[in-house]
Design an enzyme around this catalytic site. Sequence first.
Site, short mmCIF file in Angstrom:
data_model
loop_
_atom_site.label_atom_id
_atom_site.label_comp_id
_atom_site.label_asym_id
_atom_site.label_seq_id
_atom_site.Cartn_x
_atom_site.Cartn_y
_atom_site.Cartn_z
N PHE A 35 14.08 -1.27 11.42
CA PHE A 35 14.53 -1.51 10.04
C PHE A 35 14.09 -2.88 9.49
CE2 PHE A 35 16.53 2.23 10.48
CZ PHE A 35 17.71 2.46 9.78
N GLN A 103 23.05 0.17 18.08
CA GLN A 103 22.98 0.10 16.62
C GLN A 103 22.01 1.16 16.09
OE1 GLN A 103 22.16 -4.32 17.05
NE2 GLN A 103 23.37 -4.36 15.19
N HIS A 121 26.38 2.77 14.31
CA HIS A 121 25.92 3.14 12.97
C HIS A 121 25.75 4.65 12.79
CE1 HIS A 121 24.18 -1.21 12.65
NE2 HIS A 121 25.48 -1.16 12.42
N CYS A 150 25.43 23.12 2.14
CA CYS A 150 26.13 24.03 3.07
C CYS A 150 26.19 25.42 2.47
CB CYS A 150 27.53 23.47 3.31
SG CYS A 150 28.57 24.49 4.35
N CYS A 152 28.72 26.97 1.98
CA CYS A 152 29.88 26.99 1.08
C CYS A 152 29.56 26.32 -0.25
CB CYS A 152 31.09 26.30 1.73
SG CYS A 152 31.08 24.49 1.57
N THR A 190 17.54 -6.73 20.08
CA THR A 190 18.17 -7.08 18.81
C THR A 190 18.06 -8.58 18.58
OG1 THR A 190 20.25 -7.23 17.59
CG2 THR A 190 20.43 -7.09 19.98
N SER A 191 17.86 -8.95 17.33
CA SER A 191 17.81 -10.38 17.00
C SER A 191 19.23 -10.90 16.76
CB SER A 191 16.97 -10.58 15.74
OG SER A 191 17.47 -9.77 14.71
N ASN A 213 14.88 -9.93 24.52
CA ASN A 213 14.33 -9.67 23.19
C ASN A 213 12.92 -10.25 23.12
OD1 ASN A 213 14.81 -8.50 20.59
ND2 ASN A 213 14.87 -10.56 19.72
N ILE A 231 11.71 -4.74 26.00
CA ILE A 231 12.83 -4.29 26.84
C ILE A 231 12.46 -3.19 27.84
CG2 ILE A 231 13.68 -2.76 24.99
CD1 ILE A 231 16.32 -4.44 26.77
ZN ZN Z 1 30.57 23.69 3.67
#
Ligand code: ZN
Length: 238
Positions: A35, A103, A121, A150, A152, A190-191, A213, A231
Amino acid sequence: MDEAVKELKKMIDESDNIVFFGGAGVSTESGVPDFRSEDGLYHQKYKYPPEQILSHTFYERMPEEFFRFYKDKLLITGVKPNKAHLKLAELESKGKLKAVITQNIDGLHQAAGSKKVLELHGSVHRNYCESCHKFYDFDFMASYDGIPTCECGGRIKPDVVLYEEGLDMQVIEESVNYIRNADVLIIGGTSLAVYPAAGLIDYYSGNKLVLINKSATPRDRQADLVIQGPIGEILDQI
Ligand code: ZN
């Protein structure tokens, strides 16, 4: 094997209460974009900044655009666990590692065989209808064009924590417990820049805090052992 890796191996050999806390760097070696890295998600061109698209407000107001981005950038198909995921699963099966706290939302730890995985997350593998709460899997979401709906008629929401949304308190509490009671805490990929997740490590009170890291982190001075490198390669030597 270099001295730091030898020291890590010794810590792991001598412990049966290891907890691993991982960030995006654990998945980048599998080809999942980070990210926040230079070539990662946050620097790719899109009509809106990714932080905005991946926010709760944006999801509510412009779901079509949200899902276009989500499917394009977060539903990564064909990725496989790497050496880091596999080693951690192996350590768990040997009774040495108690939990993986991550994460990442890609489910690669489970794909490697890890059982106790705390996903701060959320996960792209869990999706629920907002009306009837019916479950939908990754493949359903990846094959859907437009706003996933869905049977529904309700909209299907990924169980992924968006910006402006709080983390799952149960996952947090469980993570805190594992960290608090850990003998060895290994933090990798991770930082340590993202809160509140990064703040979790403050609950660790032991003297075997390991940071692995590619680059330096603001917490390096706090660590008992710092290893700079990818890693997967590091853990593969254990
Ligand atoms: Zn539904």
